[in-house]
Design a protein around this motif. Structure first.
Motif, PDB file in Angstrom:
ATOM      1  N   ILE A 173      -6.804   2.190  -1.150  1.00  0.00           N
ATOM      2  CA  ILE A 173      -6.382   1.238  -2.182  1.00  0.00           C
ATOM      3  C   ILE A 173      -7.335   1.296  -3.376  1.00  0.00           C
ATOM      4  O   ILE A 173      -6.908   1.362  -4.540  1.00  0.00           O
ATOM      5  N   THR A 227      -1.731  -2.086  -5.789  1.00  0.00           N
ATOM      6  CA  THR A 227      -3.075  -2.142  -5.210  1.00  0.00           C
ATOM      7  C   THR A 227      -3.682  -3.528  -5.406  1.00  0.00           C
ATOM      8  O   THR A 227      -4.385  -4.035  -4.518  1.00  0.00           O
ATOM      9  N   TYR A 246      -8.213   0.608   3.333  1.00  0.00           N
ATOM     10  CA  TYR A 246      -8.550  -0.097   2.106  1.00  0.00           C
ATOM     11  C   TYR A 246      -9.268   0.813   1.112  1.00  0.00           C
ATOM     12  O   TYR A 246      -9.122   0.645  -0.113  1.00  0.00           O
ATOM     13  N   ALA A 282       0.834  -1.209   0.000  1.00  0.00           N
ATOM     14  CA  ALA A 282       0.000   0.000   0.000  1.00  0.00           C
ATOM     15  C   ALA A 282       0.866   1.255   0.000  1.00  0.00           C
ATOM     16  O   ALA A 282       0.544   2.243  -0.678  1.00  0.00           O
TER      17      ALA A 282
END
Length: 501
Positions: free
Chosen positions: A398, A241, A395, A216
């Motif tokens: 991402i 990603t 997340y 990440a």
């Protein structure tokens, strides 16, 4: 995990004494041959590096200079006294000078983290037992690379120095921003090989770096490669990603705010990298509520302290949210109430009404919208210190990084559903088409006060071309990096100032 991290931090303080600055010659009092017999002993040093890196998302100066100068963060001086700081105002107005004290302190914090990591890495590498803890060494290398990422992002042309001690007769010189980028990339790619996947560790491993956390970080690095080196790396961004997504370990929480509660280290499956906080054991503290909230929030949330009425946001930030967007509810604006709808009033019976800042030199106490970034629900307070863990990577980032890289690579069709995943989670309307402005605005809504906005605005160009409250003229592109602090140039004549400063 909070308690175990706290115990390790106590030990870390012993090892780190005297080795936390690039200008510091003393190495430390413990011999590698007599210490680091086990991985736990080795980790006791590395935890201190984690704690120092946390300043980039804590309320300190590295965080401030990542947010000042954007359209989502200001700290006005107050007519009632306090909070006026010309250094902060100069950053807000894009008029930073090399003598700016705020950017100077931020440099000190970041290079202290780098210097500490240098000392710890050298000590670990010198241990006769180093073969027993490659993962801990990898963590330290990745953490140092993270520090250099922020130094490169904020100041551009900084010195790469990896020794534990500085030779005063051979002081470091600047490296180019592209060289620092290459160093960060190389160190992170090397470290990831010796780190475990989140799929193979237990919950007690939190909040240490995993492969996915470094992937990440690399995605963030590649997303901004065009700014740092002149050569975009959208394909590499997508690849990193995808490594996180394919782990299957992360998903979006039902509500964005769940990532910022006091129980976020236990319950959130969206957090990829965070810093453990436990003020009751002197292991870090979260002070967002102290600095950002109005004084009357003491009675609204039954706080054990009176908030300092400082950090604020602009009308422009509020206007980005649709009325139904659940993220909008964390911005405090207009007449204020308790959760039950009753007016929040002062001792005179006057309801608090938060209005936009009209005067950044001498604002009234009710001027400035607020952001309830870390919520008080379930907090175990230690004075004015909360125990919400400090979040660095989620997340949702991402998904939005992949969406942006796909869009810039020409695959708009694949980018659109990723952006809509984020919007749907927060009850925002579904987009039927996509532009780069949509992506930038979605990042601003999703990551308000998470330290991304300045970097995002520079990448999208709006840092230079945009205007907003108090920032009424365009900014020359050379101000995309801060000046090397004047005190650093004085202390090290080998350093060269950034262009135009």
């Amino acid at each position: 995990m909070k308690n175990s991290i706290a115990k390790i931090l106590v030990g870390a303080a012993v090892v780190l004494a005297g080795c936390t600055d690039l200008d510091e010659e003393q190495f430390g009092s413990l011999s590698p041959a007599g210490y680091y017999k086990t991985e736990t002993e080795a980790l006791s040093s590395v935890v201190g590096v984690y704690q120092q890196l946390s300043y980039v998302v804590d309320i300190g100066d590295p965080f401030r200079i990542s947010e000042f100068g954007t359209d989502e963060f200001l700290v006005p001086g107050r007519a009632s006294g306090g909070w006026f700081d010309q250094n902060n105002i100069d950053i807000m107005l894009h008029q930073v000078k090399p003598t700016n004290a705020t950017t100077g302190r931020a440099w000190g914090f970041i290079f202290q983290e780098i210097g500490t990591a240098n000392a710890v890495i050298e000590s670990l590498e010198s241990s006769p037992n180093k073969a027993n803890f490659p993962g801990v060494i990898a963590e330290a290398r990745a953490l140092r690379a993270y520090g250099y990422f922020y130094a490169m992002d904020l100041w551009g042309n900084v010195p790469i120095f990896t020794q534990a001690r500085v030779d005063p007769k051979n002081l470091p010189t600047n490296n180019t921003r592209a060289e620092v980028f290459a160093f960060v990339e190389k160190e992170m790619l090397a470290a990831v090989n010796d780190l475990p996947s989140v799929k193979n560790v237990s919950a007690s491993y939190y909040p240490r770096l995993t492969k996915e956390a470094v992937y990440a970080a690399l995605a963030t690095l590649y997303l901004n490669a065009g700014v740092y080196t002149g050569t975009p790396k959208w394909t590499e961004t997508i690849a990193m990603t995808d490594k996180v997504i394919s782990s299957g370990a992360y998903f979006l929480e039902a509500n964005t705010v769940d990532n910022f509660k006091a129980t976020n280290e236990v319950n959130s499956k969206e957090i990829i990298f965070a810093f453990s906080v436990n003020p009751t054991r002197n292991a870090g503290a979260n002070q967002f509520m102290l600095y950002a909230q109005p004084a009357l929030d003491k009675q609204r949330y039954n706080l054990p302290f009176t908030p300092a009425n400082g950090y604020s946001t602009y009308q422009e930030a509020l206007d980005r949210y649709e009325t139904a967007d659940r993220r909008r509810s964390l911005l405090q604006f207009g007449p204020q109430t308790y959760a039950n709808g009753q007016p929040l009033v002062d001792s005179r019976g006057v309801q608090l009404n938060l209005v936009p800042v009209k005067d950044y030199i001498s604002a009234q106490d009710n001027e400035g919208y607020r952001v309830l970034k870390y919520v008080p629900e379930g907090v175990s307070w230690s004075g004015f210190n909360a125990d919400n863990d400090l979040v660095l990577l989620r997340y949702s980032d991402i998904l939005l990084m992949k969406a942006e890289a796909l869009f810039r690579n020409g695959n708009v069709g694949a980018a659109l559903p990723l952006v809509n995943q984020i919007r749907t989670r927060s009850n925002a309307s579904t987009l039927t088409s996509l532009t780069l402005k949509n992506i930038e605005d979605e990042r601003a809504r999703e990551f308000i006060w998470e330290g991304h906005r300045r970097r995002d605005m520079i990448r999208f160009g709006t840092y230079f071309t945009g205007t907003w409250t108090f920032k009424t003229t365009q900014t020359p592109t050379w101000r995309g990096i801060y000046p090397i602090p004047a005190e650093q140039l004085t202390a090290n004549p080998n350093l060269k100032q950034n262009p135009n400063y």
